[in-house]
Design a protein around this motif. Structure first.
Motif, PDB file in Angstrom:
ATOM      1  N   GLN A 273       0.825  -1.197   0.000  1.00 16.10           N
ATOM      2  CA  GLN A 273       0.000   0.000   0.000  1.00 16.10           C
ATOM      3  C   GLN A 273       0.868   1.259   0.000  1.00 16.10           C
ATOM      4  OE1 GLN A 273      -2.582   0.284   3.374  1.00 16.10           O
ATOM      5  NE2 GLN A 273      -3.544   2.142   2.655  1.00 16.10           N
ATOM      6  N   LEU A 274       0.484   2.202  -0.829  1.00 15.40           N
ATOM      7  CA  LEU A 274       1.116   3.523  -0.850  1.00 15.40           C
ATOM      8  C   LEU A 274       0.212   4.467  -0.086  1.00 15.40           C
ATOM      9  CD1 LEU A 274       3.254   5.512  -1.928  1.00 15.40           C
ATOM     10  CD2 LEU A 274       1.754   5.865  -3.891  1.00 15.40           C
ATOM     11  N   ARG A 275       0.769   5.115   0.914  1.00 11.66           N
ATOM     12  CA  ARG A 275      -0.014   6.043   1.727  1.00 11.66           C
ATOM     13  C   ARG A 275       0.546   7.446   1.532  1.00 11.66           C
ATOM     14  NH1 ARG A 275       0.008   4.954   7.906  1.00 11.66           N
ATOM     15  NH2 ARG A 275       1.437   6.684   7.982  1.00 11.66           N
ATOM     16  N   LEU A 276      -0.292   8.343   1.038  1.00 11.30           N
ATOM     17  CA  LEU A 276       0.106   9.732   0.853  1.00 11.30           C
ATOM     18  C   LEU A 276      -0.277  10.515   2.099  1.00 11.30           C
ATOM     19  CD1 LEU A 276      -1.159  10.259  -2.806  1.00 11.30           C
ATOM     20  CD2 LEU A 276       1.156   9.720  -2.045  1.00 11.30           C
ATOM     21  N   LEU A 277       0.647  11.338   2.568  1.00  4.47           N
ATOM     22  CA  LEU A 277       0.398  12.131   3.766  1.00  4.47           C
ATOM     23  C   LEU A 277       0.435  13.607   3.424  1.00  4.47           C
ATOM     24  CD1 LEU A 277       2.699  10.248   6.282  1.00  4.47           C
ATOM     25  CD2 LEU A 277       0.257   9.966   5.949  1.00  4.47           C
ATOM     26  N   ASP A 278      -0.426  14.363   4.053  1.00  2.68           N
ATOM     27  CA  ASP A 278      -0.432  15.804   3.922  1.00  2.68           C
ATOM     28  C   ASP A 278       0.514  16.359   4.980  1.00  2.68           C
ATOM     29  OD1 ASP A 278      -0.934  18.517   3.837  1.00  2.68           O
ATOM     30  OD2 ASP A 278      -3.112  18.295   3.732  1.00  2.68           O
ATOM     31  N   ALA A 279       1.586  16.996   4.543  1.00  5.42           N
ATOM     32  CA  ALA A 279       2.594  17.501   5.481  1.00  5.42           C
ATOM     33  C   ALA A 279       2.027  18.556   6.421  1.00  5.42           C
ATOM     34  CB  ALA A 279       3.780  18.066   4.709  1.00  5.42           C
ATOM     35  N   ARG A 280       0.955  19.211   6.031  1.00  5.16           N
ATOM     36  CA  ARG A 280       0.349  20.235   6.898  1.00  5.16           C
ATOM     37  C   ARG A 280      -0.296  19.610   8.130  1.00  5.16           C
ATOM     38  NH1 ARG A 280      -1.950  22.751   1.537  1.00  5.16           N
ATOM     39  NH2 ARG A 280      -2.466  20.576   1.411  1.00  5.16           N
ATOM     40  N   ASP A 281      -0.585  18.304   8.075  1.00  4.99           N
ATOM     41  CA  ASP A 281      -1.215  17.631   9.207  1.00  4.99           C
ATOM     42  C   ASP A 281      -0.219  17.236  10.290  1.00  4.99           C
ATOM     43  OD1 ASP A 281      -3.661  17.876   7.956  1.00  4.99           O
ATOM     44  OD2 ASP A 281      -3.637  15.845   7.128  1.00  4.99           O
ATOM     45  N   GLY A 282       1.064  17.310   9.981  1.00  2.00           N
ATOM     46  CA  GLY A 282       2.087  16.939  10.962  1.00  2.00           C
ATOM     47  C   GLY A 282       2.079  15.455  11.229  1.00  2.00           C
ATOM     48  N   GLY A 283       2.324  15.070  12.441  1.00  2.01           N
ATOM     49  CA  GLY A 283       2.294  13.667  12.827  1.00  2.01           C
ATOM     50  C   GLY A 283       3.683  13.088  13.039  1.00  2.01           C
TER      51      GLY A 283
ATOM     52  N   ILE B 264       5.383  10.728  11.412  1.00  3.27           N
ATOM     53  CA  ILE B 264       6.268  10.573  10.251  1.00  3.27           C
ATOM     54  C   ILE B 264       6.919  11.906   9.896  1.00  3.27           C
ATOM     55  CG2 ILE B 264       6.376  10.008   7.795  1.00  3.27           C
ATOM     56  CD1 ILE B 264       4.319   7.819   8.334  1.00  3.27           C
ATOM     57  N   LEU B 265       6.157  12.985   9.934  1.00  2.00           N
ATOM     58  CA  LEU B 265       6.725  14.307   9.648  1.00  2.00           C
ATOM     59  C   LEU B 265       7.767  14.675  10.702  1.00  2.00           C
ATOM     60  CD1 LEU B 265       6.767  16.658   7.702  1.00  2.00           C
ATOM     61  CD2 LEU B 265       5.032  17.751   9.108  1.00  2.00           C
ATOM     62  N   ALA B 266       7.513  14.343  11.952  1.00  2.00           N
ATOM     63  CA  ALA B 266       8.487  14.605  13.019  1.00  2.00           C
ATOM     64  C   ALA B 266       9.777  13.830  12.755  1.00  2.00           C
ATOM     65  CB  ALA B 266       7.900  14.230  14.372  1.00  2.00           C
ATOM     66  N   GLU B 267       9.654  12.598  12.287  1.00  2.38           N
ATOM     67  CA  GLU B 267      10.828  11.777  11.969  1.00  2.38           C
ATOM     68  C   GLU B 267      11.625  12.397  10.823  1.00  2.38           C
ATOM     69  OE1 GLU B 267      11.860   7.219  10.491  1.00  2.38           O
ATOM     70  OE2 GLU B 267       9.771   7.808  10.791  1.00  2.38           O
TER      71      GLU B 267
ATOM     72  N   THR C  38      11.644  15.580   9.873  1.00  2.00           N
ATOM     73  CA  THR C  38      12.234  16.834  10.356  1.00  2.00           C
ATOM     74  C   THR C  38      13.439  16.557  11.255  1.00  2.00           C
ATOM     75  OG1 THR C  38      10.056  17.871  10.243  1.00  2.00           O
ATOM     76  CG2 THR C  38      11.721  18.996  11.550  1.00  2.00           C
ATOM     77  N   ALA C  39      13.348  15.516  12.083  1.00  2.00           N
ATOM     78  CA  ALA C  39      14.454  15.158  12.976  1.00  2.00           C
ATOM     79  C   ALA C  39      15.704  14.753  12.195  1.00  2.00           C
ATOM     80  CB  ALA C  39      14.028  14.024  13.909  1.00  2.00           C
ATOM     81  N   LYS C  40      15.513  14.243  11.004  1.00  2.00           N
ATOM     82  CA  LYS C  40      16.644  13.868  10.148  1.00  2.00           C
ATOM     83  C   LYS C  40      17.210  15.074   9.397  1.00  2.00           C
ATOM     84  CE  LYS C  40      15.553   9.034   9.485  1.00  2.00           C
ATOM     85  NZ  LYS C  40      16.714   8.489  10.154  1.00  2.00           N
ATOM     86  N   GLY C  41      16.611  16.247   9.614  1.00  2.00           N
ATOM     87  CA  GLY C  41      17.115  17.464   8.985  1.00  2.00           C
ATOM     88  C   GLY C  41      16.642  17.665   7.555  1.00  2.00           C
ATOM     89  N   LEU C  42      15.596  16.962   7.156  1.00  2.00           N
ATOM     90  CA  LEU C  42      15.075  17.076   5.799  1.00  2.00           C
ATOM     91  C   LEU C  42      13.983  18.139   5.762  1.00  2.00           C
ATOM     92  CD1 LEU C  42      14.824  13.270   5.000  1.00  2.00           C
ATOM     93  CD2 LEU C  42      16.699  14.833   4.471  1.00  2.00           C
ATOM     94  N   ASP C  43      14.012  18.971   4.736  1.00  2.00           N
ATOM     95  CA  ASP C  43      13.033  20.041   4.581  1.00  2.00           C
ATOM     96  C   ASP C  43      11.949  19.578   3.614  1.00  2.00           C
ATOM     97  OD1 ASP C  43      11.564  22.339   4.214  1.00  2.00           O
ATOM     98  OD2 ASP C  43      13.277  23.584   3.643  1.00  2.00           O
ATOM     99  N   ILE C  44      10.785  19.271   4.137  1.00  2.00           N
ATOM    100  CA  ILE C  44       9.677  18.754   3.332  1.00  2.00           C
ATOM    101  C   ILE C  44       9.205  19.776   2.303  1.00  2.00           C
ATOM    102  CG2 ILE C  44       7.846  19.430   4.923  1.00  2.00           C
ATOM    103  CD1 ILE C  44       7.948  16.113   3.066  1.00  2.00           C
TER     104      ILE C  44
END
Length: 95
Positions: A9-19, A21-24, A26-32
């Motif tokens: 399954q491919l799951r698309l996430l809206d970065a505006r919702d946070g969560g 996965i987004l925290a992970e 960001t913690a890696k220093g990646l700019d979404i």
């Protein structure tokens, strides 16, 4: 892009919702805001590597899918084309 059934399954996430996965990410220093992110298992792919991985997972059904696979199945071509495509995206967002 159609993702092969064998990948799962491919799951698309809206970065505006946070969560989590987004925290992970960001913690890696990646700019979404500046690059695409694909997470497969515990591995995170960013930017040209992300589009390359998606191309490898895609099916060759349809003209768009064949074109995407043809263009991005090479890691080198992905690294060359991705910044140009990202620049076009950023320009369109500013317009």
């Amino acid at each position: 892009m159609r993702i092969r059934e064998s990948v799962g399954q491919l799951r698309l996430l809206d970065a505006r919702d946070g969560g989590a996965i987004l925290a992970e990410i960001t913690a890696k220093g990646l700019d979404i805001d500046q690059g695409m992110v694909v997470k497969v298992g515990d591995t995170i792919y960013y930017g040209p590597d992300a589009i390359h991985v998606l191309a490898l997972m895609g099916t060759n059904r349809g003209v768009f899918n064949r074109l995407a696979i043809w263009r991005f199945r090479s890691r080198t071509i992905s690294k060359v084309l991705y910044p140009a495509l990202r620049a076009c995206r950023n320009l369109l967002l500013k317009l």
